[in-house]
Design a protein around this motif. Structure first.
Motif, short mmCIF file in Angstrom:
data_model
loop_
_atom_site.label_atom_id
_atom_site.label_comp_id
_atom_site.label_asym_id
_atom_site.label_seq_id
_atom_site.Cartn_x
_atom_site.Cartn_y
_atom_site.Cartn_z
N GLY A 194 -5.23 -14.97 3.86
CA GLY A 194 -5.75 -15.03 3.02
C GLY A 194 -4.24 -15.16 1.51
O GLY A 194 -2.98 -15.33 2.04
N VAL A 195 -5.07 -14.45 0.33
CA VAL A 195 -3.84 -14.37 -0.64
C VAL A 195 -4.67 -13.29 -1.40
O VAL A 195 -5.35 -13.08 -1.46
N THR A 196 -3.36 -12.67 -1.85
CA THR A 196 -3.15 -11.22 -2.48
C THR A 196 -3.66 -11.59 -4.40
O THR A 196 -3.78 -13.19 -4.63
N LEU A 197 -4.56 -11.63 -5.33
CA LEU A 197 -4.46 -11.83 -6.73
C LEU A 197 -3.35 -11.84 -7.34
O LEU A 197 -2.84 -12.13 -8.22
N ASP A 198 -2.42 -11.46 -7.23
CA ASP A 198 -0.84 -11.13 -7.35
C ASP A 198 -0.03 -11.90 -6.66
O ASP A 198 1.23 -11.99 -7.17
N GLY A 199 -0.42 -12.85 -6.29
CA GLY A 199 -0.08 -14.26 -6.05
C GLY A 199 0.63 -14.24 -4.72
O GLY A 199 2.01 -14.89 -3.64
N VAL A 200 0.83 -13.36 -2.93
CA VAL A 200 1.74 -12.70 -2.39
C VAL A 200 0.13 -13.46 -1.01
O VAL A 200 -0.96 -13.91 -0.91
N ILE A 201 0.97 -14.18 0.06
CA ILE A 201 0.19 -14.53 1.39
C ILE A 201 -0.18 -13.27 2.11
O ILE A 201 0.87 -12.51 2.32
N ILE A 202 -1.49 -13.27 2.49
CA ILE A 202 -1.88 -12.24 3.56
C ILE A 202 -1.67 -12.70 5.08
O ILE A 202 -2.29 -13.90 5.01
N ALA A 203 -0.54 -12.60 4.92
CA ALA A 203 0.22 -13.18 6.40
C ALA A 203 -1.05 -12.84 8.22
O ALA A 203 -1.27 -11.96 7.94
N ALA A 204 -0.73 -12.86 9.18
CA ALA A 204 -1.07 -12.60 10.67
C ALA A 204 0.03 -11.38 10.25
O ALA A 204 0.91 -10.88 10.08
N SER A 205 -0.29 -10.92 11.73
CA SER A 205 -0.46 -9.64 11.85
C SER A 205 1.52 -9.41 12.53
O SER A 205 1.83 -10.60 13.09
N ALA A 206 2.04 -9.03 11.88
CA ALA A 206 3.71 -8.81 11.97
C ALA A 206 3.95 -8.83 13.85
O ALA A 206 2.69 -8.32 14.47
N PRO A 207 4.59 -9.76 14.19
CA PRO A 207 5.13 -9.23 15.99
C PRO A 207 5.65 -8.13 16.04
O PRO A 207 6.99 -8.17 16.25
N VAL A 208 5.03 -7.34 15.90
CA VAL A 208 5.77 -5.94 16.23
C VAL A 208 6.32 -5.89 17.55
O VAL A 208 7.15 -4.81 18.03
N ASP A 209 5.72 -6.46 18.86
CA ASP A 209 6.07 -6.26 20.27
C ASP A 209 7.67 -6.99 20.31
O ASP A 209 8.80 -6.63 20.68
N ALA A 210 8.08 -8.01 19.42
CA ALA A 210 9.15 -8.66 19.26
C ALA A 210 10.43 -7.33 18.78
O ALA A 210 11.71 -8.07 18.73
N ILE A 211 9.65 -7.50 17.67
CA ILE A 211 10.53 -6.91 16.34
C ILE A 211 11.03 -5.38 17.40
O ILE A 211 12.00 -4.80 17.23
N LEU A 212 10.23 -4.20 18.02
CA LEU A 212 10.81 -3.47 17.97
C LEU A 212 11.13 -3.52 19.83
O LEU A 212 12.16 -3.02 19.73
N GLY A 213 10.93 -4.45 20.52
CA GLY A 213 11.58 -4.99 21.52
C GLY A 213 12.79 -5.35 21.63
O GLY A 213 14.50 -4.77 22.01
N GLY A 219 4.44 -16.61 -4.24
CA GLY A 219 5.06 -16.27 -3.30
C GLY A 219 5.81 -15.15 -3.98
O GLY A 219 7.01 -14.32 -3.02
N TYR A 220 5.50 -14.11 -5.05
CA TYR A 220 6.15 -13.21 -5.57
C TYR A 220 5.13 -11.97 -5.71
O TYR A 220 4.39 -12.93 -7.28
N PRO A 221 5.22 -10.89 -5.54
CA PRO A 221 3.92 -10.38 -6.81
C PRO A 221 4.70 -10.06 -7.96
O PRO A 221 5.14 -9.49 -9.11
N THR A 222 3.61 -10.53 -8.38
CA THR A 222 3.47 -10.62 -10.59
C THR A 222 3.16 -9.40 -10.65
O THR A 222 3.45 -9.49 -12.23
N ASP A 223 2.33 -8.27 -10.37
CA ASP A 223 2.07 -6.83 -11.13
C ASP A 223 3.27 -5.37 -10.75
O ASP A 223 3.31 -4.89 -11.19
N HIS A 224 3.51 -5.99 -10.10
CA HIS A 224 4.75 -4.60 -9.25
C HIS A 224 5.79 -5.62 -8.61
O HIS A 224 6.15 -6.58 -8.09
#
Ligand code: ZN
Ligand code: ZN
Length: 340
Positions: A199-218, A76-81
């Motif tokens: 999915g998951v990255t090789l450095d331990g992070v979830i590849i999430a669905a699209s961020a809810p941009v409309d709600a964020i900008l709204g 849950g946290y990138p281990t290489d950066h």
């Protein structure tokens, strides 16, 4: 397992040399658009990315296939950066001291100038994310972060640039996630839109669905990403919404970008091709292709699209691809709209 290692090892050197047992699995369907893959190579995960030892469990996939899956807990946290930076401090802060923003249309340096020009950019005079001294309003406490880093933004935090930190998470620790991914991909009858975690990255992070941009900008907020395309929310911790070339394996074969993760269906995910490179390759509707050196794999979308993986050609574990997977409490059943 040995053959898997051998396959990847050979793919790093020269394409023509992989032979015998290492390619028998792939050769059976190599002429189809989606070739079989040798499956997940756990050794590709970076040190610390996987918590404990993954176990192999029986699983039933979305298309009904009975197979085995790896149960993998990622850090849950990138281990290489390092993560960050995210929001600019002032409207004169340069891009080197800030992260990025993407909204499905483009990807932008989240520098002070971008914040200063939000009203113009989004054609709405309601944007005013800085004070009379040019200081940007940033969620710089756990309380502010929790109230703002969610689809139903607390109105008190409108016109805030939202950023989080591991310090704001419970116990000040990363939030681990356990995923079930087929040990070897099984093709689906038809490609499917990924729902929930992709999915998951090789450095331990979830590849999430699209961020809810409309709600964020709204809500007149910017849910800032760091230059790697990730950010925090209180429910899932640090997670990825855009692929920008981070978390990669050390090598890329000729004409390829490097791999940086696995999709929930078990196929590898490589970094995006540039526009120029895209003109010279033929990708399928899921941005995937089969190469001699790499087998079938996806290429991530440009971060601008706010969707890392275009679609999935393989079957996923029920609940893993639709947002029902762990961690609990974060993603509503059915995935979208999900969290920030
Ligand atoms: Zn490729
Ligand atoms: Zn997010």
């Amino acid at each position: 397992m040995l053959s898997v290692v051998a396959f990847f090892a050979s793919s790093c050197s020269s394409p023509g040399t992989s032979s015998d047992a290492t390619t028998t699995e792939a050769s059976a369907t190599a002429t189809q658009s989606v070739a079989a893959s040798t499956g997940i190579d756990l050794t590709l995960f970076k040190a610390g990315a996987v918590v404990g030892d993954p176990s192999t469990v029986d699983c039933t996939l979305s298309g009904g296939a009975e197979t085995t899956c790896y149960e993998i807990t990622i850090s849950g946290y990138p281990t290489d950066h390092e993560v960050g930076p995210f929001c600019p401090e002032t409207i004169t802060t340069g891009a080197d001291k800030a992260g990025i923003w993407f909204d499905g249309e483009g990807v932008y340096d989240l520098d002070g100038e971008f914040i200063a020009n939000l009203a113009e950019k989004y054609n709405d005079s309601g944007w005013q994310m800085y004070d009379e001294n040019g200081n940007v309003f940033v969620t710089d406490t756990a309380e502010a972060f929790e109230a703002a880093a969610r689809p139903d933004v607390d109105p008190a935090y409108q016109n805030y640039c939202i950023e989080g930190s591991v310090d704001y998470l419970e116990n000040g620790e990363p939030i681990t996630s356990t995923v079930l991914i087929p040990t070897s991909p099984v093709a689906a009858a038809a490609p499917s839109e990924p729902q929930g975690n992709q999915g998951v990255t090789l450095d331990g992070v979830i590849i999430a669905a699209s961020a809810p941009v409309d709600a964020i900008l709204g809500a007149y907020t910017i849910a800032s990403f760091d230059d790697c395309g990730g950010h925090f929310n209180p429910f899932e911790g640090y997670h990825l919404h855009g692929a920008t070339g981070c978390s990669e394996t050390g090598t890329a074969s000729e004409g390829e970008t490097a791999m940086f993760g696995y999709a929930m269906d078990g196929y590898p995910v490589h970094s995006p091709y540039s526009e120029a490179e895209l003109a010279n390759v033929q990708l399928d509707e899921c941005n995937g292709h089969t190469t001699e050196a790499e087998g079938y794999h996806y290429h991530a979308n440009s971060a601008a699209k706010n969707q890392v993986i275009q679609c999935l050609v393989g079957q996923t574990v029920a609940g893993e691809g639709d947002g029902g997977g762990p961690p609990a409490g974060g993603v509503p059943a059915g995935g979208a709209p999900g969290n920030n």
